[in-house]
Write a protein that holds these residues in place. Structure first.
Motif, PDB file in Angstrom:
ATOM      1  N   HIS A  44       0.925  -1.379   0.021  1.00 42.68           N
ATOM      2  CA  HIS A  44       0.009  -0.025   0.092  1.00 42.68           C
ATOM      3  C   HIS A  44       1.095   0.888   0.316  1.00 42.68           C
ATOM      4  N   ASP A  45       1.829   1.182   0.997  1.00 42.25           N
ATOM      5  CA  ASP A  45       2.961   2.180   1.211  1.00 42.25           C
ATOM      6  C   ASP A  45       3.615   2.532  -0.754  1.00 42.25           C
ATOM      7  N   ALA A  46       3.105   1.514  -1.175  1.00 41.80           N
ATOM      8  CA  ALA A  46       5.058   1.381  -2.187  1.00 41.80           C
ATOM      9  C   ALA A  46       3.802   1.995  -3.840  1.00 41.80           C
ATOM     10  N   LEU A  47       2.590   1.727  -3.360  1.00 42.23           N
ATOM     11  CA  LEU A  47       1.830   2.592  -4.585  1.00 42.23           C
ATOM     12  C   LEU A  47       1.405   3.911  -4.531  1.00 42.23           C
ATOM     13  N   ASP A  48       1.118   3.800  -3.170  1.00 37.70           N
ATOM     14  CA  ASP A  48       0.149   5.366  -3.067  1.00 37.70           C
ATOM     15  C   ASP A  48       1.681   6.271  -3.377  1.00 37.70           C
ATOM     16  N   ALA A  49       3.147   5.366  -2.845  1.00 36.48           N
ATOM     17  CA  ALA A  49       3.831   6.633  -2.919  1.00 36.48           C
ATOM     18  C   ALA A  49       3.669   7.028  -4.402  1.00 36.48           C
ATOM     19  N   ALA A  50       3.774   5.869  -5.650  1.00 41.87           N
ATOM     20  CA  ALA A  50       4.563   5.176  -6.754  1.00 41.87           C
ATOM     21  C   ALA A  50       3.480   7.128  -7.327  1.00 41.87           C
ATOM     22  N   SER A  51       1.709   6.891  -6.540  1.00 43.45           N
ATOM     23  CA  SER A  51       0.956   7.580  -7.484  1.00 43.45           C
ATOM     24  C   SER A  51       1.730   8.662  -6.666  1.00 43.45           C
ATOM     25  N   GLU A  52       1.878   9.087  -6.131  1.00 42.19           N
ATOM     26  CA  GLU A  52       1.685  10.121  -5.585  1.00 42.19           C
ATOM     27  C   GLU A  52       2.900  10.971  -6.451  1.00 42.19           C
ATOM     28  N   ARG A  55       1.777  11.849  -9.638  1.00 42.18           N
ATOM     29  CA  ARG A  55       1.536  13.446  -9.131  1.00 42.18           C
ATOM     30  C   ARG A  55       1.917  14.229  -9.183  1.00 42.18           C
ATOM     31  N   ALA A  56       2.791  14.410  -8.739  1.00 41.74           N
ATOM     32  CA  ALA A  56       4.152  15.358  -8.659  1.00 41.74           C
ATOM     33  C   ALA A  56       4.755  15.783  -9.703  1.00 41.74           C
ATOM     34  N   LYS A  57       4.527  14.497 -10.995  1.00 41.05           N
ATOM     35  CA  LYS A  57       5.444  15.378 -12.072  1.00 41.05           C
ATOM     36  C   LYS A  57       4.093  15.305 -13.042  1.00 41.05           C
ATOM     37  N   TYR A  60      -1.968  14.796 -11.819  1.00 41.74           N
ATOM     38  CA  TYR A  60      -2.836  13.877 -11.514  1.00 41.74           C
ATOM     39  C   TYR A  60      -1.902  12.376 -10.898  1.00 41.74           C
ATOM     40  N   ALA A  61      -3.155  11.750  -9.689  1.00 40.30           N
ATOM     41  CA  ALA A  61      -2.733  10.582  -9.533  1.00 40.30           C
ATOM     42  C   ALA A  61      -2.368   9.762 -10.736  1.00 40.30           C
ATOM     43  N   CYS A  62      -2.079   8.656  -9.930  1.00 38.32           N
ATOM     44  CA  CYS A  62      -2.240   7.027 -10.982  1.00 38.32           C
ATOM     45  C   CYS A  62      -3.654   6.836 -10.903  1.00 38.32           C
TER      46      CYS A  62
END
Length: 93
Positions: A44-52, A55-57, A60-62
């Protein structure tokens, strides 16, 4: 953003190839055995960080990372009744 895949072996021996939009997943998951709860927490933490990172780039979230999390969470439900359930991360590429 480099896509990263990780292969998970569920307690019943079935393997699943999973998707992350970012290599950051390597900071959270390494090959090895995890308790079900620990694996889910790290995933969960990994996929949340990846999505963020997406978003930063891009602003929008992935949705693919969020979808992958939903699949993992749904699959894990079948093993919740077994407190000794272990998940193996086979590889992170």
């Amino acid at each position: 953003m480099p896509v990263t895949h990780f292969v998970v072996r569920w307690p019943d021996g079935r393997e699943e190839r999973c998707y992350s939009p970012s290599t950051i997943v390597r900071d959270y998951l390494r090959p090895g055995d995890y308790s079900l709860d620990t694996f889910l927490s790290h995933a969960h933490d990994a996929l949340d960080a990846a999505s963020e990172r997406v978003r930063a780039k891009f602003g929008y979230a992935c949705s693919s990372a969020l979808d992958q999390w939903a699949v993992l969470e749904h699959t894990a439900e079948a093993y919740r009744s077994n407190p000794a359930a272990r998940v193996t991360v086979v590889s992170v590429d």
